[in-house]
Design a protein around this motif. Structure first.
Motif, mmCIF file in Angstrom:
data_model
loop_
_atom_site.group_PDB
_atom_site.id
_atom_site.type_symbol
_atom_site.label_atom_id
_atom_site.label_comp_id
_atom_site.label_asym_id
_atom_site.label_seq_id
_atom_site.Cartn_x
_atom_site.Cartn_y
_atom_site.Cartn_z
ATOM 1 N N SER A 23 -2.926 -4.240 -1.381
ATOM 2 C CA SER A 23 -3.823 -5.257 -0.811
ATOM 3 C C SER A 23 -4.242 -4.912 0.614
ATOM 4 C CB SER A 23 -3.144 -6.625 -0.821
ATOM 5 O OG SER A 23 -1.935 -6.587 -0.070
ATOM 6 N N ALA A 61 1.376 -1.578 0.575
ATOM 7 C CA ALA A 61 0.781 -2.644 -0.230
ATOM 8 C C ALA A 61 -0.670 -2.323 -0.550
ATOM 9 C CB ALA A 61 0.883 -3.973 0.504
ATOM 10 N N ALA A 79 4.640 -3.415 5.016
ATOM 11 C CA ALA A 79 3.518 -3.618 4.097
ATOM 12 C C ALA A 79 2.562 -2.428 4.063
ATOM 13 C CB ALA A 79 2.749 -4.891 4.472
ATOM 14 N N GLU A 87 1.433 -8.576 4.729
ATOM 15 C CA GLU A 87 0.714 -8.451 3.456
ATOM 16 C C GLU A 87 -0.713 -8.959 3.619
ATOM 17 O OE1 GLU A 87 1.436 -7.135 0.646
ATOM 18 O OE2 GLU A 87 3.608 -6.845 0.664
#
Length: 356
Positions: A25, A23, A20, A356
């Motif tokens: 986010s 990512a 992740a 995530e």
């Protein structure tokens, strides 16, 4: 054998599996990382920025002053007036199973769901402290490790991490062909096995105390004292006055290691030498079990304090002793981790970029 400890190359050969890390986010977020220990717990707020974690504020607390880890974290949040915390990651000195842990050296049990409820932060991760340390190795700078031995013939492969401190931590990193994937073990609780007649006597000495004798009873703070008291009580070595005072004051570990460094008394040298022999043997076993051709990393408080001794040939010569595998062992690179923040940094890396 390398005569002088040298700095490890900056790249440190760590490419961690962090699915992740890209990512969006997980970019520009704040998270709390906790290095949970029996006596003193460190809590820090990190920023995750462009695939890196950066510590912004850190505070150490007396663990036993709190009724739960949630209270400890909430205290940290309140003291620093923190807002917009996305995640909490807690490095635990013990096994973590399904988001729960009950470490023997801690006054409370841990449950990620309960911590979420009490802190009002929706993403909480528990991770074994040595697994966290393995993630932290990838976040260490070039000054965070030193080379103990390098044959020049090392290759990519699994990595072993051995960390004697309050307990005996052991972890591995699996090489999948492209990345290293950290994982925890509880190998420190495997049974100690003696080799020589003196070691059989040592085993019998500990067996009367513990029943089952684990490697943690030999390679840890308490293990260092076990070696010492065996030499004192069973081998009739004299206890010097400065060690009597240190035992009474709770500073035995520092006193016996410094005593060996300064050659103040024979029992200090014997204690440290014996510890190093056992450290080399368990390192040998861990490397062979994991087929850790990518290297052995010695971490934890005790190896760092014994740095000058670990570089001597006694450790390496005992490390490569094997009935059939000496050809592999002689090419295993050995490093000493000098970065004391790998656990708290690694827990932050795990929360920031694995999930995530």
């Amino acid at each position: 054998m390398v005569d002088n400890i040298k700095g490890m190359e900056a790249k440190n050969n760590f490419k961690l599996f962090l699915p992740a890390v890209s990512a969006e986010s997980n970019n520009q977020i704040q998270l709390i990382s906790v290095d949970l220990q029996g006596e003193t717990t460190s809590v820090a707020v990190f920023g995750a920025e462009n695939g890196k974690v950066v510590s912004k504020k850190e505070t150490a607390y007396s663990t036993t002053q709190f009724s739960s880890v949630s209270d400890l974290i909430n205290k940290f949040i309140s003291e620093h007036s923190l807002q917009n915390i996305s995640k909490i990651s807690i490095a635990v000195p013990g096994p973590v199973i399904n988001g729960k842990s009950a470490p023997e050296r801690l006054p409370w049990k841990l449950d990620a769901e309960e911590i979420k409820s009490k802190t009002q932060i929706s993403k909480v991760y528990l991770i074994n402290d040595l697994e966290a340390s393995a993630y932290g190795l990838g976040n260490s700078c070039e000054n965070g490790m030193v080379t103990i031995y390098d044959s020049g013939n090392s290759s990519n492969g699994n990595v072993a991490v051995l960390a004697p401190g309050a307990g005996l931590g052991e972890a591995g990193l699996f090489w999948d062909g492209e990345c290293l994937r950290p994982f925890a073990t509880e190998g420190g609780h495997c049974e100690f096995s003696p080799r020589t007649n003196d070691e059989v006597e040592f085993y019998q000495f500990l067996n009367k105390i513990y029943g089952i004798v684990s490697w943690e009873s030999v390679l840890s703070k308490s293990g260092l004292f076990n070696i010492y008291r065996f030499l004192r009580d069973a081998k009739q070595q004299r206890q010097p006055e400065f060690l009597t005072e240190a035992i009474e004051n709770g500073t035995f570990m520092e006193a016996v290691i410094n005593g060996a460094l300064e050659k103040k008394d024979r029992i200090c040298t014997m204690t440290v030498d014996t510890f190093l022999i056992f450290l080399a043997r368990e390192a040998n076993s861990l490397v062979l079990k994991l087929k850790a051709t990518g290297g052995l990393y010695l971490s934890g408080e005790i190896p760092l304090m014994m740095q000058k001794f670990i570089n001597k040939e006694k450790f390496y010569k005992n490390f490569i002793i094997s009935d059939k595998m000496e050809g592999i062992l002689k090419d295993i690179p050995i490093y000493l981790v000098t970065d004391t923040k790998t656990i708290i940094n690694g827990a932050a890396v795990y929360a920031a970029f694995y999930h995530e």
